[in-house]
Structures are given as structure tokens and as C-alpha cells.
Design a protein around this motif. Structure first.
Motif, short mmCIF file in Angstrom:
data_model
loop_
_atom_site.label_atom_id
_atom_site.label_comp_id
_atom_site.label_asym_id
_atom_site.label_seq_id
_atom_site.Cartn_x
_atom_site.Cartn_y
_atom_site.Cartn_z
N GLY A 1 0.82 -1.21 0.00
CA GLY A 1 0.00 0.00 0.00
C GLY A 1 0.85 1.25 0.00
N ARG A 2 1.88 1.27 0.83
CA ARG A 2 2.78 2.43 0.89
C ARG A 2 3.50 2.60 -0.44
N GLY A 3 3.94 1.51 -1.03
CA GLY A 3 4.61 1.59 -2.33
C GLY A 3 3.69 2.15 -3.41
N LEU A 4 2.44 1.73 -3.40
CA LEU A 4 1.48 2.25 -4.38
C LEU A 4 1.19 3.72 -4.15
N ALA A 5 1.13 4.13 -2.89
CA ALA A 5 0.93 5.55 -2.59
C ALA A 5 2.11 6.37 -3.09
N LEU A 6 3.33 5.86 -2.88
CA LEU A 6 4.51 6.57 -3.37
C LEU A 6 4.56 6.58 -4.90
N LEU A 7 4.10 5.51 -5.52
CA LEU A 7 4.00 5.49 -6.98
C LEU A 7 3.05 6.58 -7.46
N ALA A 8 1.91 6.71 -6.80
CA ALA A 8 0.94 7.74 -7.17
C ALA A 8 1.55 9.14 -7.03
#
Length: 90
Positions: free
Chosen positions: A17-24
Motif C-alpha cells: 500500500g505504501r509503495g502504491l501511494a509513493l507510486l501515485a
């Protein structure tokens, strides 16, 4: 997204989830505002289930990044999704 995600350990789901947020965030800051909301939606689902305040905090800052890179429509959409999702958790 990933069908096996519910089988993952909570720590691994939080990391995803954190990785996806950082991707966004990266997408928003590099002129890919159209792609950022999809990653953010997936991150929000995971953060909601895994109770990840760090990821949710990152997502709360994302609309400002989107607005700054010309993604005002995407920022409004994301604010609405954040508000609805977090209100439903209460």
C-alpha cells in the motif's frame, strides 16, 4: 488487483500500500496525473484494510501534488474517494 492479497501478511500488505501511494505521488509529480488516481485507489483500499496511517497520510498530500502538476480534476476525484472511504470506516 491481486487475488492472493488477502493471504499476505499484514506487514507485506502495508508495504505494498505504501509503495502504491509513493507510486501515485511520483506519477503526480512527473506529469502523469491521469495515472496517479488508479495507484492511489489501490493504495487506499490496502491502507484501509491494513490500518496504515502512514499510507493514508501520504494519500492526503497527493491531491496537492496533483493540482500542482495540472491534475485538478484528478485531485478532486481523489479527495472525494478519500473522504468517502475514510468516513465509511468510522
Amino acid at each position: 488487483m491481486l487475488k492472493a492479497l488477502p493471504l499476505w501478511q499484514i506487514e507485506d500488505r502495508r508495504d505494498l500500500g505504501r509503495g502504491l501511494a509513493l507510486l501515485a505521488v511520483a506519477q503526480a509529480r512527473t506529469g502523469q496525473a491521469d495515472q496517479a488516481p488508479e495507484a492511489a485507489r489501490h493504495a487506499l483500499v490496502i491502507a484501509s484494510e491494513a490500518h496504515s496511517s502512514r499510507t493514508i497520510g501520504q494519500l492526503h498530500r497527493l491531491p496537492e501534488d496533483l493540482t500542482g502538476s495540472g491534475g485538478a480534476d484528478q485531485a478532486r476525484e481523489l479527495r472525494t474517494i478519500l473522504h468517502r472511504t475514510l468516513r465509511a470506516q468510522r
